[in-house]
Design an enzyme around this catalytic site. Structure first.
Site, PDB file in Angstrom:
ATOM      1  N   SER A 119       1.015  -1.175   0.061  1.00  0.00           N
ATOM      2  CA  SER A 119      -0.004  -0.043   0.145  1.00  0.00           C
ATOM      3  C   SER A 119       0.852   1.276   0.242  1.00  0.00           C
ATOM      4  CB  SER A 119      -1.037  -0.059   1.112  1.00  0.00           C
ATOM      5  OG  SER A 119      -1.982   0.850   0.947  1.00  0.00           O
ATOM      6  N   ASP A 195      -9.926  -5.341  -3.539  1.00  0.00           N
ATOM      7  CA  ASP A 195      -9.451  -4.233  -2.524  1.00  0.00           C
ATOM      8  C   ASP A 195     -10.321  -3.156  -2.629  1.00  0.00           C
ATOM      9  OD1 ASP A 195      -7.579  -2.242  -1.587  1.00  0.00           O
ATOM     10  OD2 ASP A 195      -5.705  -3.391  -2.146  1.00  0.00           O
ATOM     11  N   HIS A 228      -7.519  -6.007   0.615  1.00  0.00           N
ATOM     12  CA  HIS A 228      -6.164  -5.334   0.994  1.00  0.00           C
ATOM     13  C   HIS A 228      -5.425  -5.936   2.344  1.00  0.00           C
ATOM     14  CE1 HIS A 228      -4.074  -1.320   0.001  1.00  0.00           C
ATOM     15  NE2 HIS A 228      -4.019  -1.108   1.277  1.00  0.00           N
TER      16      HIS A 228
END
Lengths: 251, 251
Positions: A119, A195, A228
């Site tokens: 991320s 995600d 995620h």
């Protein structure tokens, strides 16, 4: 600054081992990766040292913001130029120079380095690799923010850390940097198709097309059913270690 | 009651899969094992469903205690008989009957069951296996409390949950139970030699000698350099999955 280090058996026996740096995402500390990813088994298998820094400076006297996506826990791996951040938020210098210097003098680490992250940390891995030719043998990312200058998370952070001059932002944007990359590293990106941040903040297709435009080889994989979370990372981390170990062994 | 379930690909494709129950230790919830142990990779490899219950009843109206080692988060996997605990703290009935019934009717689970756990949950796995002959194919434990009637953690909890009659405690004590076990299951115990709770609360040598006395085969392994943490569990969980998969496949 706190950071986590895993030394594989090979390093404990005195061998100089290559180092994989892992950069974590928003709100994380040096603990998330070492607790949740199952990385130690893979590091032992491949004989890699793993180093996981915190995601920002912390503590009394360090600037902060109430938002989870700015300030402590959200350093974005850049060197801030705007007040009040510039005093402590020099994360790029820290992860690309200060920390490797410390690791390579304190442990049985070789100077063969690879970098990965998740991320915001995927963004960090990409820009750190692209900005520092010759310093890394390979790069990879899970669910990275690839174009911070074009998405809300990045725009909020860059406005604060770098000020209003948007031209200066581009040197911290992977999609902008890959266009003028001076070397081509083995590059692997994994992204969960489910995600929740995919279309607003991550937009991996921007990196894929920027890479294709300049002929930068990229392996970009979309995985349906994955989100995620660290469960996603744990599911595919084996491939990232193999990717990095191959490049580091060839080094 | 919250619990965690991992369904391997084989179960998602419709196969009836054996189930490994994992019982966690003091202060844990249904999250610790699924977050930290790296169990999903192993469960997928062996085609096992993994079920991780919480360590006690919880919520408003449920009795509690300020100590970390009594009340919510510290159910000790027994059926309490003393007030105020007996109303909700019926963990043995829950983990050995109610939960398996629910799992086996809600998922593509076979009735082949194995049980394992850590610390208080290692105690839970041992007593649940020994108390319920015919219900489990194999049992294992990391760093278990093996003789709660003889150690401070167990004595505090049993006094509260079961009252002052120490004779009644023995039916919840693995060292006492193994002496009269009506079946012999494959039994594997791993213990860190640098575990801070080893000599006061765990005392695995009591189980080893009790097993030897009645000729109950036990594999007891001491690991120098390992502590009481999930890093220890993650390091040796592969062997526990292999242990259980072998017994469950033979079932």
């Amino acid at each position: 600054m706190k950071f986590a280090v895993y030394l594989p058996p090979q390093a404990l026996e005195g061998a100089r081992c290559p180092v994989l740096y892992w950069l974590s995402g928003l709100t994380c500390t040096e603990q998330n990766f070492i607790t949740k990813a199952g990385a130690q088994r893979l590091a032992a298998l491949h004989g890699l040292i793993v180093v996981a820094p915190d995601t920002s400076p912390r503590g009394e006297g360090v600037a902060d913001d109430p938002g989870y996506d700015l300030g402590q826990g959200a350093g974005f791996y850049l060197d801030a130029t705007a007040a009040p951040w510039k005093e402590h938020f020099q994360m790029q210098s820290y992860v690309s120079r200060e920390l490797p210097d410390l690791i390579e003098t304190s442990f049985t680490a070789s100077s063969a380095r690879a970098i990965s992250g998740h991320s915001m940390g995927g963004h960090g891995a990409l820009i750190t690799a692209f900005r520092n030719p010759g310093r890394y043998k390979s790069v990879s990312a899970f669910s990275p923010i690839v174009a911070p200058t074009q998405v809300p998370w990045g725009q909020k952070a860059f406005e604060a850390y770098l000020g209003a001059d948007r031209d200066s932002w581009k040197q911290w944007d992977a999609v902008a940097l890959i266009a003028s990359a001076r070397e081509q590293l083995p590059l692997l990106v994994d992204q969960g198709a489910d995600d929740q941040f995919l279309t607003q903040h991550l937009r991996p297709e921007l990196l894929e097309s920027a890479a294709q435009e300049v002929g930068y080889p990229i392996t970009m994989r979309m995985h349906s059913g994955y989100d995620h979370s660290y469960y996603f990372i744990a599911s595919f981390l084996e491939d990232h270690f193999a990717h990095h170990a191959k490049a580091l062994r060839a080094a």
